[in-house]
Design an enzyme around this catalytic site. Structure first.
Site, PDB file in Angstrom:
ATOM      1  N   ASP A   1     -17.042  16.599  26.829  1.00 58.94           N
ATOM      2  CA  ASP A   1     -15.414  17.009  26.345  1.00 58.94           C
ATOM      3  C   ASP A   1     -15.669  17.737  24.522  1.00 58.94           C
ATOM      4  OD1 ASP A   1     -12.832  15.679  26.596  1.00 58.94           O
ATOM      5  OD2 ASP A   1     -13.644  14.935  24.086  1.00 58.94           O
ATOM      6  N   ILE A   2     -14.984  19.217  24.782  1.00 59.18           N
ATOM      7  CA  ILE A   2     -14.353  19.382  23.360  1.00 59.18           C
ATOM      8  C   ILE A   2     -14.574  18.634  22.626  1.00 59.18           C
ATOM      9  CG2 ILE A   2     -13.620  20.933  22.686  1.00 59.18           C
ATOM     10  CD1 ILE A   2     -13.556  22.819  24.991  1.00 59.18           C
TER      11      ILE A   2
ATOM     12  N   GLU B   1     -10.199  19.740  28.186  1.00 63.69           N
ATOM     13  CA  GLU B   1     -10.955  20.112  27.517  1.00 63.69           C
ATOM     14  C   GLU B   1     -12.105  19.552  28.528  1.00 63.69           C
ATOM     15  OE1 GLU B   1      -8.671  16.323  25.054  1.00 63.69           O
ATOM     16  OE2 GLU B   1      -8.284  18.264  26.763  1.00 63.69           O
TER      17      GLU B   1
END
Length: 316
Positions: A190-191, A233
């Site tokens: 996950d960003i 994301e």
């Protein structure tokens, strides 16, 4: 001895046979042509008239090339000459008709005898245009179907597999791994602070981040690995024949590559971003579904977030 001459010697009433032959040629759904040694047309049947859009009166006395075109004539000339030498020739071919359309056919060319002398040729041509077009249409339909199937499986922004496709293939791989007692790991990434990227630079730049990350991930994995955009994301990777330790090493190498990745919204702007990873592997004795493994990887991801982000955590 030509076949027709041999029939005459059997005692058959040739007048009746001629009448039957004429009725067949006039009604058959095949193109029938007769021409002399100079390729001047002396007969065409009704189906030939229909296909070439020419009447018997218009065709008789014309050179074959004036009916089927120069290209079609030259394409068949070798076979016409073989028939004039006394041979029966069968071939598949195609040519552009005078109206520009493509005509596909299966043809049989044979000599016309006067006694022992060849005085012309006959051509019996089966129009296979609709058959060829049907094959082409079926191939195009299969291609379109395959393309649509691919499109349904892909995320339109990143061109990675989408969650729906991943769900199906991961279940199949999970069942195979459990049956064979082979290793299988999942990585969720996950960003970090992605909302801040969108708020600061806009969603177009956020999309650039997702696209660049997708390309980096794709080039970091094996052909056997499966990568998908899991949502927003978040990305999910399936690593067949990979234990949790190996999956963590792979994840950390990817994390380091991401740290070196720069985004330039404008010539004067530049920023980097980081990603957090959660890893888990299949337990062949205890796991009854792929969801249970992914759930552990998701919990490991939260552990990475709580631990300061930009790190790899795992739960077995």
């Amino acid at each position: 001895m030509p076949h027709w001459a041999a029939l005459a010697e059997t005692g058959i009433d040739m007048n009746k046979l001629d009448a039957a032959f004429k009725a067949f040629v006039e009604s058959a759904p095949v193109l029938c042509l007769a021409a002399d040694r100079d390729f001047i047309t002396i007969y065409v049947n009704p189906f030939y008239e229909h296909v070439h859009n020419v009447t018997l009166e218009q065709a008789v006395g014309k050179h074959i090339k004036d009916i089927i075109g120069e290209e079609g004539f030259q394409d068949n000339l070798e076979y016409y000459n073989q028939a004039l030498e006394g041979n029966i020739v069968v071939r598949d071919g195609s040519f552009n008709k005078l109206d520009g359309s493509i005509h596909h056919y299966k043809a049989t060319y044979a000599p016309i005898y006067d006694g022992k002398q060849v005085v012309g040729i006959t051509g019996v041509v089966l129009d296979t245009t609709s058959e060829v077009e049907m094959v082409k249409t079926n191939k195009q339909l299969e291609k379109t179907k395959s393309e649509l199937k691919t499109l349904v499986a892909l995320d339109p922004l990143t061109n990675l597999y989408n969650r729906r496709y991943f769900s199906g293939i991961s279940k199949t791989t999970f069942n195979t791994s459990k049956r064979n007692k082979s290793e299988l790991s999942f990585v969720i990434l996950d960003i970090d602070h992605f909302k801040q990227v969108n708020d600061t630079y806009g969603h177009d730049v956020g999309d650039q981040v997702l696209i660049k990350l997708s390309k980096l991930l794709s080039t970091s994995l094996r052909k056997s690995d499966v990568l998908c955009r899991y949502g927003g994301e978040e990305f999910l990777i399936m690593l067949p024949d990979t234990n949790v330790e190996r999956a963590c090493l792979i994840s950390d190498k990817i994390r380091q590559r991401i740290n070196e990745l720069s985004i330039k919204p404008t010539e004067k702007q530049k920023f980097n971003f980081t990603v957090s990873f959660g890893v888990s592997s299949i337990n062949c004795e205890q796991d009854n579904s792929v969801e249970s493994v992914i759930c552990r990887a998701d919990k490991a991801l939260y552990k990475a977030k709580e631990g300061g982000r930009n790190r790899v955590e795992f739960i077995v």
